[in-house]
Design an enzyme around this catalytic site. Structure first.
Site, PDB file in Angstrom:
ATOM      1  N   GLU A  50       0.811  -1.210   0.000  1.00  0.00           N
ATOM      2  CA  GLU A  50       0.000   0.000   0.000  1.00  0.00           C
ATOM      3  C   GLU A  50       0.850   1.267   0.000  1.00  0.00           C
ATOM      4  OE1 GLU A  50      -3.142   0.132  -0.412  1.00  0.00           O
ATOM      5  OE2 GLU A  50      -3.674  -1.990  -0.109  1.00  0.00           O
TER       6      GLU A  50
ATOM      7  N   CYS B 239      -7.882  -2.308   8.228  1.00  0.00           N
ATOM      8  CA  CYS B 239      -6.539  -2.328   7.627  1.00  0.00           C
ATOM      9  C   CYS B 239      -5.989  -0.913   7.501  1.00  0.00           C
ATOM     10  CB  CYS B 239      -6.575  -3.008   6.260  1.00  0.00           C
ATOM     11  SG  CYS B 239      -6.827  -4.791   6.330  1.00  0.00           S
TER      12      CYS B 239
END
Length: 209
Positions: A82, A145
């Site tokens: 990410e 998350c």
């Protein structure tokens, strides 16, 4: 002894019996140790706030060189490091404690977002080298998350005693996309490249949408 890396994954949630993120971590940790890398591993609850608190306590206790948090992204077709965490909690489903925040900040008054401090382009390139599908992700969602990712980056950015620790987040897909063993080996490869890469690779990693 200060570990090289702190790895985290999540407990099962939403009726599942396993969480692929923790499966990847628990399988990757012994491989990394066999390769001479010291590892601490932590399983986090799927709970807004609480998961980040437990991670922060572990970071302060162990003070690793690197923190790699992982989570499950069931609809994705590969492993996705990410790029950015955003300061919002917006739950489509309740978390493990029944909380369903709507458009709440992760940290009141905090920055809109934080970039990862992991070398995600080098990590994604290593995925391709191992034959496991993956790419850089531009969104970690707005569920737990992202919450953990934002709280981790906020901690590392604001606690001067943790200066120099790098951290970020990696989503893993469901087991029908990448089976547990290759997923764990891919996580090992990404951790190893992150430990030896201070400046990220100059590679394309963007998206049109």
């Amino acid at each position: 002894m200060t570990p090289d890396v702190l790895l985290t994954g999540f407990t099962p949630f939403a009726g599942a019996t396993v969480n692929e993120s923790w499966e990847a971590v628990r399988r990757a940790a012994p491989i990394l140790r066999e390769n001479g890398i010291t590892v601490e591993a932590l399983e986090l609850p799927v709970e807004f706030g609480r998961a980040g608190e437990l991670l922060a306590a572990a970071v302060r206790e162990h003070r690793p060189r690197l923190v790699v948090a992982t989570g499950l992204a069931a609809g994705r077709r590969g492993i996705t490091p990410e790029r950015v965490a955003i300061n919002v909690r917006d739950a489509r489903i309740p978390d493990g404690a029944g909380a369903s925040p709507l458009d709440d900040p992760v940290v009141e008054g905090g920055p809109v977002g934080y970039f990862t401090t992991l070398p995600i382009k080098a990590m994604a390139a290593q995925l391709h080298a191992t034959g496991v599908p993956g790419s850089i992700s531009q969104t970690a969602g707005t569920y737990v998350c992202n919450d953990v990712f934002y709280l981790l980056q906020h901690l590392l950015a604001t606690d001067a005693s943790l200066h120099g620790i790098r951290g970020g987040f990696v989503h893993v897909p469901s087991a029908d996309v990448v089976e547990p063993v290759p997923c764990a080996r891919a996580l090992v490869a990404m951790v190893e490249v992150a430990l030896r890469t201070e400046t990220d690779a100059a590679l394309t990693g963007g998206a049109e949408h």
